[in-house]
Scaffold this active site. Sequence first.
Site, mmCIF file in Angstrom:
data_model
loop_
_atom_site.group_PDB
_atom_site.id
_atom_site.type_symbol
_atom_site.label_atom_id
_atom_site.label_comp_id
_atom_site.label_asym_id
_atom_site.label_seq_id
_atom_site.Cartn_x
_atom_site.Cartn_y
_atom_site.Cartn_z
ATOM 1 N N ASN A 42 0.871 -1.284 -0.089
ATOM 2 C CA ASN A 42 -0.033 0.042 -0.006
ATOM 3 C C ASN A 42 0.892 1.407 0.027
ATOM 4 O O ASN A 42 1.867 1.215 0.667
ATOM 5 C CB ASN A 42 -1.077 0.029 1.309
ATOM 6 C CG ASN A 42 -0.616 -0.052 2.586
ATOM 7 O OD1 ASN A 42 0.622 -0.746 2.634
ATOM 8 N ND2 ASN A 42 -1.057 0.336 3.463
ATOM 9 N N GLU A 44 0.416 5.390 0.719
ATOM 10 C CA GLU A 44 -0.691 6.285 0.978
ATOM 11 C C GLU A 44 -0.088 7.430 0.594
ATOM 12 O O GLU A 44 1.036 7.771 0.211
ATOM 13 C CB GLU A 44 -0.657 6.102 2.755
ATOM 14 C CG GLU A 44 -1.287 4.879 3.021
ATOM 15 C CD GLU A 44 -1.510 4.871 4.534
ATOM 16 O OE1 GLU A 44 -1.143 5.684 5.311
ATOM 17 O OE2 GLU A 44 -2.259 4.015 4.736
ATOM 18 N N GLU A 55 -2.826 -4.542 -3.009
ATOM 19 C CA GLU A 55 -3.447 -5.477 -4.254
ATOM 20 C C GLU A 55 -3.698 -4.929 -5.323
ATOM 21 O O GLU A 55 -2.998 -5.427 -6.331
ATOM 22 C CB GLU A 55 -5.099 -5.946 -3.822
ATOM 23 C CG GLU A 55 -5.060 -6.998 -2.405
ATOM 24 C CD GLU A 55 -5.380 -6.012 -1.307
ATOM 25 O OE1 GLU A 55 -4.688 -4.860 -1.223
ATOM 26 O OE2 GLU A 55 -6.177 -6.302 -0.263
HETATM 27 N N1 THU Z 1 -5.246 -1.499 2.499
HETATM 28 C C1 THU Z 1 -4.563 -2.340 1.640
HETATM 29 O O1 THU Z 1 -3.400 -2.028 1.104
HETATM 30 N N2 THU Z 1 -5.288 -3.368 1.316
HETATM 31 C C2 THU Z 1 -6.206 -3.875 1.875
HETATM 32 O O2 THU Z 1 -6.942 -5.086 1.404
HETATM 33 C C3 THU Z 1 -7.164 -3.206 3.025
HETATM 34 C C4 THU Z 1 -6.530 -1.438 3.076
HETATM 35 C C5 THU Z 1 -4.450 -0.150 2.799
HETATM 36 C C6 THU Z 1 -5.106 1.146 2.463
HETATM 37 C C7 THU Z 1 -4.473 2.058 3.570
HETATM 38 O O3 THU Z 1 -3.154 2.346 3.084
HETATM 39 C C8 THU Z 1 -4.499 1.184 4.752
HETATM 40 O O4 THU Z 1 -4.538 -0.307 4.300
HETATM 41 C C9 THU Z 1 -5.668 1.486 5.664
HETATM 42 O O5 THU Z 1 -6.762 1.240 5.177
#
Ligand code: THU
Length: 131
Positions: A42, A44, A55
């Site tokens: 992820n 941000e 994903e």
């Molecule tokens: N997030 C993911 O990367 N995958 C998931 O399946 C759920 C949420 C991330 C997005 C954000 O950076 C953090 O988790 C909190 O929502």
Amino acid sequence: MDILKLIEEAYEAKKYSYAPYSKFHVGAALLTASGKIYKGCNIENAAYSPTNCAERTAFFKAVSEGEKDFCAIAIVGDKEEFLTPCGVCRQVMQEFCDEKTFQIVSARTKTDYKIYTLEALFPGAFSVKNL
Ligand code: THU
């Protein structure tokens, strides 16, 4: 398919997670039909909405390199819970993956995992069939 290896790769991907705001670190490893693995974390952003899930990072890396056939994705987080993909990631998965055979592997440790199908996680998806 070596599920434990895919999980291991997802943990490797999580090391690069950029999550200074949520502090919720996620890694994913996407297996193609040809046997290649694309990793994602992820990413941000201070403006929040540009944030990309692990994903989708894996999917977009793979598709941008010509891959369109996928077998499975492993997803790992920081918590001792099974993490399942958000709705946006499910929508991206349904674009490229078979709802019955694509395996969504959610692992809470390197050996403890559950496998879901898109059929189970994303029934009634909007797809090309609706266009
Ligand atoms: N997030 C993911 O990367 N995958 C998931 O399946 C759920 C949420 C991330 C997005 C954000 O950076 C953090 O988790 C909190 O929502």
